[in-house]
Design an enzyme around this catalytic site. Structure first.
Site, PDB file in Angstrom:
ATOM      1  N   LYS A 182      58.782  69.497  10.901  1.00  0.00           N
ATOM      2  CA  LYS A 182      58.630  68.407  11.879  1.00  0.00           C
ATOM      3  C   LYS A 182      57.633  68.806  12.961  1.00  0.00           C
ATOM      4  CE  LYS A 182      63.362  66.549  11.727  1.00  0.00           C
ATOM      5  NZ  LYS A 182      64.629  66.473  12.444  1.00  0.00           N
ATOM      6  N   GLU A 237      60.278  58.986  11.868  1.00  0.00           N
ATOM      7  CA  GLU A 237      60.348  57.916  10.867  1.00  0.00           C
ATOM      8  C   GLU A 237      61.174  56.746  11.407  1.00  0.00           C
ATOM      9  OE1 GLU A 237      61.009  61.142  10.285  1.00  0.00           O
ATOM     10  OE2 GLU A 237      60.682  61.697   8.185  1.00  0.00           O
ATOM     11  N   GLU A 255      70.470  71.112   2.267  1.00  0.00           N
ATOM     12  CA  GLU A 255      70.154  71.334   3.684  1.00  0.00           C
ATOM     13  C   GLU A 255      71.133  72.354   4.262  1.00  0.00           C
ATOM     14  OE1 GLU A 255      68.088  67.973   5.875  1.00  0.00           O
ATOM     15  OE2 GLU A 255      69.938  68.081   7.011  1.00  0.00           O
ATOM     16  N   HIS A 301      69.436  60.053 -21.529  1.00  0.00           N
ATOM     17  CA  HIS A 301      68.183  59.672 -22.178  1.00  0.00           C
ATOM     18  C   HIS A 301      66.988  60.124 -21.352  1.00  0.00           C
ATOM     19  CE1 HIS A 301      70.477  57.253 -25.032  1.00  0.00           C
ATOM     20  NE2 HIS A 301      71.264  57.034 -23.992  1.00  0.00           N
ATOM     21  N   LYS A 349      70.956  60.416  15.118  1.00  0.00           N
ATOM     22  CA  LYS A 349      71.712  61.298  16.006  1.00  0.00           C
ATOM     23  C   LYS A 349      70.850  61.704  17.193  1.00  0.00           C
ATOM     24  CE  LYS A 349      73.980  65.712  16.421  1.00  0.00           C
ATOM     25  NZ  LYS A 349      74.391  66.977  15.824  1.00  0.00           N
ATOM     26  N   GLY A 376      74.200  66.020  11.538  1.00  0.00           N
ATOM     27  CA  GLY A 376      73.559  64.810  11.019  1.00  0.00           C
ATOM     28  C   GLY A 376      74.029  64.474   9.614  1.00  0.00           C
ATOM     29  N   ARG A 377      74.139  65.481   8.750  1.00  0.00           N
ATOM     30  CA  ARG A 377      74.510  65.193   7.361  1.00  0.00           C
ATOM     31  C   ARG A 377      76.014  64.980   7.167  1.00  0.00           C
ATOM     32  NH1 ARG A 377      71.977  69.903   7.951  1.00  0.00           N
ATOM     33  NH2 ARG A 377      73.033  71.890   7.626  1.00  0.00           N
TER      34      ARG A 377
HETATM   35  O1  F6P Z   1      66.592  66.228   7.739  1.00  0.00           O
HETATM   36  C1  F6P Z   1      66.850  66.806   8.974  1.00  0.00           C
HETATM   37  C2  F6P Z   1      67.741  65.947   9.760  1.00  0.00           C
HETATM   38  O2  F6P Z   1      67.899  66.525  11.001  1.00  0.00           O
HETATM   39  C3  F6P Z   1      69.089  65.697   9.075  1.00  0.00           C
HETATM   40  O3  F6P Z   1      69.992  66.719   9.273  1.00  0.00           O
HETATM   41  C4  F6P Z   1      69.472  64.392   9.652  1.00  0.00           C
HETATM   42  O4  F6P Z   1      70.449  63.783   8.896  1.00  0.00           O
HETATM   43  C5  F6P Z   1      68.144  63.670   9.625  1.00  0.00           C
HETATM   44  O5  F6P Z   1      67.189  64.640   9.956  1.00  0.00           O
HETATM   45  C6  F6P Z   1      68.040  62.516  10.566  1.00  0.00           C
HETATM   46  O6  F6P Z   1      68.175  62.919  11.902  1.00  0.00           O
HETATM   47  P1  F6P Z   1      68.568  61.916  13.031  1.00  0.00           P
HETATM   48  O7  F6P Z   1      69.879  61.323  12.704  1.00  0.00           O
HETATM   49  O8  F6P Z   1      68.596  62.726  14.298  1.00  0.00           O
HETATM   50  O9  F6P Z   1      67.504  60.855  13.096  1.00  0.00           O
END
Ligand code: F6P
Length: 509
Positions: A475, A177, A316, A347, A171, A230-231
């Site tokens: 972050k 990452e 979150e 289990h 987003k 994002g989620r």
């Molecule tokens: O974990 C924090 C967060 O902002 C989430 O809400 C989101 O899904 C994820 O990082 C990835 O963010 P982006 O889609 O901006 O890379």
């Protein structure tokens, strides 16, 4: 708040319902909350609490794009993405995406898809692909989320770079990452001398300009909007990978199922509104009965990733302890969410659920019909699911345990001792969610059920379920430490002693 007091008092004296069934149909699912506390007094106190929390207006704001996320000053309008007739902008973007997929399919292009994204840009896609692509599909898919270099290394190994599409889902298009992993993918394409590496990259993002500057051609950028959290972004163009690997019909089915759950949430009276009832149970279990966690037990191998999906969605969103006015919330809020598919879970940790000192409420999720041909497998799976639930619900008292031991021939002295080990407290809260079968429609409905449940819990607790300042803080600190590590300099930022020590140790790498 007097309404909270009345609700909490009624919840404390309510009980689980062993003699009748409380199960609600919702968008093709059945949500059985018989294993949760209930009484008519509690039902009426719950309605008054929701009314005091302006539930009707809040739901309306959510579903019509009002500002539901005040700390980021934006809407949380993911429901607009799955509306049966979405607005022109959403429709146009979806059409562009569908054209891209149609062209790729028609030319049998992209045998491999590497989906790079993390959190909300990963879990829902991974869940859906595993749910419906577990049988052989013609495209290979690899998911890369973690910054650990072993993740991208393993994902790219043995793929043909000339027939691999890199999908970068982010987003913000700033997530470290995702961008680092995407750079490795570009380097891999370059090393293989593909004619134009960036032509093999698709970006899914709300930051079109940033993706363009990064190098992705505009025609390969599929956007979504700031008002999609994002989620909650599974419903946006993020689902490109599902469509390419499994099919566009799967995406369409999921959108339709989620939309049906939105309608259920919007229109069903509170006493049989499934997300509302699950949310009320969630609040009771956490804030009144004091359970610190919620266990998710999908009795369906294909839904393995739903645990992580709900974990992010729930934790979150509800991992907050300050209300909208910035004041501390006076009761415990969002639980830790964890789990594993049954029957593996039985289990692994079910012993703790049955007889541990804490225990946890459990959400059992199961499909009435399987999509494989082995009847006995499915009957056994169903039997285990119902049995675990019944044991948690019913328990076993000392008298029953003693009789059981005596009946099996244990000598009375030993039976009295042994029976104490075989007592099960029972009354452990649980919900059973039954899908007629796992289809895109029912999965869409299931995920939307949890989204709305989380929203209602946030409303009752008075917290903002749509921000994530805790994640943002981590972050920022990581960026500072990374800077120190990359410039091989002694710790510059003011750290605690232990962090400073390890920063200095790691600068030598
Ligand atoms: O974990 C924090 C967060 O902002 C989430 O809400 C989101 O899904 C994820 O990082 C990835 O963010 P982006 O889609 O901006 O890379």
């Amino acid at each position: 708040m007097p309404e909270w007091q009345a609700f909490s008092t009624a919840a404390s004296s309510a009980d689980v319902c062993l003699k009748s069934v409380r199960s609600f149909p919702a968008a093709g699912l059945h949500v059985d909350v018989s294993g949760q506390r209930y009484s008519p007094e509690l039902e009426s106190a719950a309605e008054q609490l929701l009314s005091a929390r302006n539930f009707t207006a809040a739901r309306e704001a959510l579903l019509t794009g009002g500002i539901c996320n005040p700390t980021e000053d934006r809407a949380a309008w993911h429901t607009a993405l799955r509306a049966p007739a979405p607005n022109a902008e959403i429709t146009a973007e979806r059409e562009r995406l569908n054209d891209f997929i149609r062209n790729a399919d028609a030319s049998r292009r992209w045998r491999n898809i590497v989906h790079i994204g993390i959190g909300g840009s990963d879990w829902g896609v991974r869940l859906s692909v595993n749910a419906f692509g577990y049988r052989k599909v013609w495209r290979n898919v690899r998911f890369v989320a973690n910054i650990d270099g072993h993740a991208i290394e393993g994902a790219l190994a043995d793929l043909n770079p000339h027939d691999t599409l890199i999908v970068v889902a982010s987003k913000s298009f700033t997530t470290v990452e995702t961008l680092e992993n995407a750079k490795r993918a570009i380097e891999w394409l370059q090393a293989a001398n593909v004619p134009d590496p960036y032509e093999q990259v698709v970006a899914i993002t709300a930051r079109v300009e940033t993706a363009k500057k990064w190098g992705v051609p505009e025609s390969n950028i599929f956007k979504f909007w700031d008002w999609v959290g994002g989620r909650f972004s599974l419903w946006s163009t993020v689902n490109l990978t599902i469509a390419m690997v499994v099919s566009s019909d799967v995406v369409a089915g999921m959108l339709a199922g989620a939309a049906a759950m939105d309608t259920h949430f919007a229109e069903t009276p509170l006493h049989s509104n499934a997300p509302v009832q699950m949310a009320l149970s969630g609040v009771i279990n956490r804030s009144v009965l004091g359970y610190g966690s919620l266990n998710i037990a999908p009795y369906d191998f294909r839904l393995g990733n739903i645990v992580s999906y709900i974990q992010q969605l729930d934790m979150e969103s509800l991992g907050k302890s300050v209300d909208l006015n910035g004041e501390p919330v006076s009761v415990a809020t969002g639980p830790a969410v964890w789990g594993m598919p049954g029957t593996d879970a039985q289990h692994t940790f079910f012993q703790w659920l049955h007889q541990g000192s804490d225990g946890a409420p459990v959400d059992f999720i199961v499909c009435q019909h399987a999509d494989h041909k082995w009847r006995s497998h499915h009957q056994t799976l169903l039997a285990h699911c119902l049995a675990q639930r019944e044991a948690l619900l019913r328990g076993k008292n000392y008298g029953q345990a003693l009789q059981e031991c005596l009946d099996s021939g244990v000598e009375p002295g030993r039976a009295e001792w042994l029976a104490k080990h075989r007592v099960h407290k029972g009354g452990r809260p649980n919900t059973l969610i039954v899908l007629p079968r796992l289809t895109p429609y029912t999965l869409g409905a299931l995920l939307a059920l949890y989204e709305h449940k989380v929203f209602v819990q946030g409303l009752i607790w008075g917290i903002n379920p749509f921000d994530q300042w805790g994640v943002e803080y981590g972050k920022v600190l990581a960026a500072g430490i990374l800077n120190e590590l990359q410039h091989s300099q002694a710790a510059q930022v003011k750290h605690d002693a232990s962090t400073a020590y390890w920063v200095n140790q790691f600068t030598d790498l």
